[in-house]
Design a protein around this motif. Sequence first.
Motif, PDB file in Angstrom:
ATOM      1  N   ARG A 196      34.614  42.590  43.572  1.00 56.91           N
ATOM      2  CA  ARG A 196      35.290  41.828  42.837  1.00 56.91           C
ATOM      3  C   ARG A 196      34.433  40.636  42.144  1.00 56.91           C
ATOM      4  N   ASP A 197      33.335  40.542  42.777  1.00 59.03           N
ATOM      5  CA  ASP A 197      32.498  39.511  42.311  1.00 59.03           C
ATOM      6  C   ASP A 197      31.099  39.678  42.841  1.00 59.03           C
ATOM      7  N   SER A 208      40.425  39.242  49.728  1.00 55.61           N
ATOM      8  CA  SER A 208      40.831  40.541  48.693  1.00 55.61           C
ATOM      9  C   SER A 208      40.088  41.962  49.285  1.00 55.61           C
ATOM     10  N   TYR A 210      40.505  44.503  47.854  1.00 54.49           N
ATOM     11  CA  TYR A 210      39.717  45.134  46.561  1.00 54.49           C
ATOM     12  C   TYR A 210      38.142  44.730  46.488  1.00 54.49           C
ATOM     13  N   SER A 211      37.746  43.904  47.506  1.00 50.82           N
ATOM     14  CA  SER A 211      36.513  43.479  47.131  1.00 50.82           C
ATOM     15  C   SER A 211      35.381  44.480  48.165  1.00 50.82           C
ATOM     16  N   LYS A 228      39.482  49.662  40.007  1.00 48.94           N
ATOM     17  CA  LYS A 228      39.643  48.247  39.881  1.00 48.94           C
ATOM     18  C   LYS A 228      38.379  47.393  40.039  1.00 48.94           C
ATOM     19  N   LYS A 230      35.252  45.118  39.307  1.00 50.10           N
ATOM     20  CA  LYS A 230      34.989  44.028  38.100  1.00 50.10           C
ATOM     21  C   LYS A 230      33.854  44.833  37.388  1.00 50.10           C
ATOM     22  N   GLU A 248      27.786  42.761  38.448  1.00 49.17           N
ATOM     23  CA  GLU A 248      28.714  44.068  38.988  1.00 49.17           C
ATOM     24  C   GLU A 248      28.428  45.107  38.688  1.00 49.17           C
TER      25      GLU A 248
END
Length: 337
Positions: A196-197, A208, A210-211, A228, A230, A248
Amino acid sequence: MSNEEKIIKRVLSGVQPTGGLHLGNYLGAIKNFVPLQDKYQSLFCVVDLHAITVWQEPEELAAKKCEVAAAFIASGIDPNRSIIFNQSQVSEHTQLAWILNCVARMGWLNRMTQFKDKAGKNKENVSVGLFSYPVLMASDIMLYKATHVPVGEDQKQHLELTRDIAQKFNNDFKKDIFPLPEPIIMENAARIMSLRDGTKKMSKSDTSDYSRIMLTDSKDEICKKIRKAKTNAMPLPKTIKELDTMPEAKNLLTIYSACLDEKFESIFNKYQGKNFSELKEDLTEVIINKISPIGEEMKKLMGDKVYLQKILENGSLKAKKIAINVLQEVHETTGLN
Ligand code: TYM
């Protein structure tokens, strides 16, 4: 030190039983433990005493320890060749840690960036254990006179501290007892970043899901997380240099190259100028091929907790045999015997 002991090359590494294992733990550390078994006497430790430096639910801790043992075995660590063990079952870790607490200097520990990150603004309220944690880590390594320590980049500073403690111990007592351990940090996966980052490390503590990709994630979950992840609106750049401003994208290509053990440049060349959707589609398959068999095997192994506990118990007995002798030598050297 006997001549025989002098030439022993020994690997030790540890993984905390906290909140499951992710792709960063695997690519940055566990995957690299496997080939080391052929070259060195190897010890792999489930570091439960490190885990309790922050709150752990007692009923969950035992299961998490088994999960780390399962991940070691499912990744290819052979319990008959390497010692897989549980830190708290070898009481010498904490005994040596106390002695090393008296060798390490406050100024050295005050510089530890991981403590600063973990404590954040809450410095006055975190446990004393969290602060002295790197000394316990030094003890884990020095208790076996480990010469090589495979870790991800985030542990590099702790390894440097271990070397300082070992050096000071040898100097203070004018005896060459401890080798200065060498970190083994894999170039291509030293720091896997959050999905995510791309400027933050992939970590268990990120809020998260999703990370990070967990080793036990289903194929669907892996698909969803990569979809999903990034990325940028424009296609992948034409030169590697441009990736410096696209963390990313760099991270996805790093994961790809680490999963396949292929050079970063050759993966980059394959996708330069292409759309992210193409990279993501292929990367999903690459991750699934690498991770899913390990995750499946872990789930199978975790169904037999008695087997995993036996592995840890047997390993702890073997580790203790080495630890007792080193601690005895330390006691004799320091006048504590
Ligand atoms: P731990 O449990 O946080 O992580 C286990 C291993 O995984 C590596 N790692 C990563 N590598 C690449 N990218 C990432 N995003 C990533 N996240 C984690 C870590 O560097 C580590 O190698 N203090 C240690 C455990 C420890 C230890 C030891 C290690 C205790 N005693 C003695 C070596 C020797 C830790 O908290 O790792």
